[in-house]
Design an enzyme around this catalytic site. Structure first.
Site, PDB file in Angstrom:
ATOM      1  CE1 TYR A 144      -2.267   3.393   2.732  1.00  0.00           C
ATOM      2  CE2 TYR A 144      -3.669   2.586   0.808  1.00  0.00           C
ATOM      3  CZ  TYR A 144      -3.490   3.595   1.825  1.00  0.00           C
ATOM      4  OH  TYR A 144      -4.158   4.653   1.997  1.00  0.00           O
ATOM      5  CG  ASP A 239       5.822   3.664   0.432  1.00  0.00           C
ATOM      6  OD1 ASP A 239       4.724   3.517   0.150  1.00  0.00           O
ATOM      7  OD2 ASP A 239       6.047   4.257   1.507  1.00  0.00           O
ATOM      8  CE  LYS A 267       2.581   4.877   8.013  1.00  0.00           C
ATOM      9  NZ  LYS A 267       1.254   4.887   8.643  1.00  0.00           N
TER      10      LYS A 267
END
Ligand code: KE4
Length: 429
Positions: A144, A239, A267
């Protein structure tokens, strides 16, 4: 556990906000209960609006590696806030965080800050397409990369959790340019990348997959990916929104010694405030506007509060022995979890990379999307609900990760294992 205030808020929220949440997985649909509304957090704990305390293993989906309300981060935000919140102009905090990020990640010469991981990955893909003049992107089933159109093809996280194949609203001519292949499968990887009919601009990969549950890269997989993309002039995008500053201070690229062309972050680098970033080789990053023609912009990009929170976070992560101590803690906890799973569960598979892990309620080995899908999400839901009512706050999906922080004490982890054993026993009835 009293949850009447959460229930009342959820009823009102559902009237005003789709599903009552601002991110689907938080609705707890796949684990068969309603969400608890959280009022505050500190260290390893979060507290809901009914005053219930939980040991938190969601950690805001990864950012809170130092625990909640970390003093140095809160102080940095307080000090910065005293001078204002947003200027829409360059500020010194951006330069400080850029120095920390480029200093930490061996492959990143330059970085651009944005406000979410999705913005980071969508911008990196646009840049790769602009740099190569090609249009196809290759991703991996179950990975994702946020909710930009190009990524909603066999995606992980909430897309798996909610069992939706992709998403309506994504036009066929967008999806056509996204090829999704199995993770950890070198044969299909090589066949796909060498397919001359595909005009491949980039491969985007979670170097440790965290969105189908945690699935580490098989031995040699990332090296093979790097070798093929280098040979074929394909941009390799890591990623590292989850793994950046999580699996080591230099991310997965330092951990595994594989240098991507572009890296996406989020994050942890925001310290709990909205931040994403993409960066990489100067040659590629120099194509980004206003230096080059590839356009990307953002009103709150480089927001001073978020930059200050991120810088305070990274500085705290530089403490000598931080990652070693976290690894020791995570190893001991995982051993305890494995022991209980072996004792009480017929089939269970614990996948871990450092302080991020997933206990799959299903047979192993779990190395890709198909094997992850064999896990029993209903059984996980029963486990989730039992742990929640025992004061342990886990990810509301079998296909997400559990995060440890430096704030989790030995007592927290011992209690969590005790509550795990109590929940496993309940599952047997
Ligand atoms: P955001 O746009 O949510 O900041 O980041 C998207 C993203 C990109 N890349 C990776 C590897 C990610 O894990 C994410 C977001 N992760 C999910 C949880 N697995 C965020 C939680 C949510 O969607 O509510």
């Amino acid at each position: 556990m009293k949850t009447t205030t959460s229930q009342a808020l959820f009823a009102e929220a559902q009237r005003l906000i789709p599903g009552g949440v601002n991110s689907p997985v938080r609705a707890c649909k796949s684990v068969g209960c309603d969400p608890r509304f959280i009022r505050r957090a500190s260290g390893s704990k979060i507290y809901d609006v009914d005053g219930n305390e939980y040991i938190d293993f969601v950690c805001s989906w990864g950012p809170m590696i130092l625990g909640h309300n970390y003093p140095a981060i809160m102080e940095a935000i307080r000090q910065t806030m005293a001078d204002g919140t947003s200027f829409g102009a360059p500020c010194p905090q951006e330069v400080e965080l850029a120095e920390l990020v480029t200093g930490a990640l061996p492959s990143v010469d330059m970085v651009r800050f944005v406000s979410s991981g999705t913005e980071a990955t969508m911008s990196a893909v646009r840049l790769a397409r602009g740099y190569t003049g090609r249009k196809v992107i290759v991703k991996f089933d179950g990975c994702y990369h946020g909710h930009a159109d190009s990524f909603l093809v066999k995606a992980g996280s909430g897309v798996i959790t909610l069992g939706i194949p992709g998403s309506p609203g994504v036009p066929e001519d967008i999806v056509r340019n996204t090829v999704s292949i199995p993770y950890n499968n070198e044969e299909i990887l090589e066949k796909t990348l060498r397919d001359a009919s595909l005009d491949i601009a980039c491969v985007i990969v979670e170097p440790v997959a965290g969105n189908m549950g945690v699935v580490p890269p098989a031995q040699g997989f990332l090296a093979k990916l790097r070798a093929l993309t280098s040979e074929l002039g394909i941009v390799l995008i890591f990623d590292e929104v989850i793994t950046g500053f999580r699996v080591s201070y230099g991310g997965a690229q330092q951990k595994f010694g594989i240098m991507p062309d572009l890296t996406c972050l989020g994050k942890i680098i925001g310290g709990g405030l909205p931040v994403g970033a993409y960066g990489g080789k100067r040659e590629i990053m120099s194509l980004i506007s206003p230096v080059g023609p590839v356009y990307q912009a953002g009103t709150l990009s480089g927001n001073p509060l978020a930059m200050a929170a991120g810088a305070a976070t990274l500085k705290a992560l530089q403490a000598p022995g931080f990652y070693e101590k976290l690894e020791t803690k995570a190893t001991a906890f995982a051993a305890g979890l494995q022991q209980l799973a072996d004792k009480y569960l017929g089939e269970a598979t614990l996948n871990r990379q450092g302080s991020v892990m997933t206990l799959f309620f299903g047979p192993g080995p779990i190395t890709d999307f198909d094997s992850a899908m064999k896990a029993d999400a209903n059984l996980y839901g029963k486990f989730y609900r039992s742990m929640l009512d025992l004061g342990i706050y886990l990810a509301p999906s079998q296909f997400e990760a559990m995060f440890l922080s430096s704030a989790h004490s030995d007592e927290d982890l011992a209690r969590t294992l005790e509550m795990t054993e109590r929940s496993f026993k309940k599952l047997q009835n």
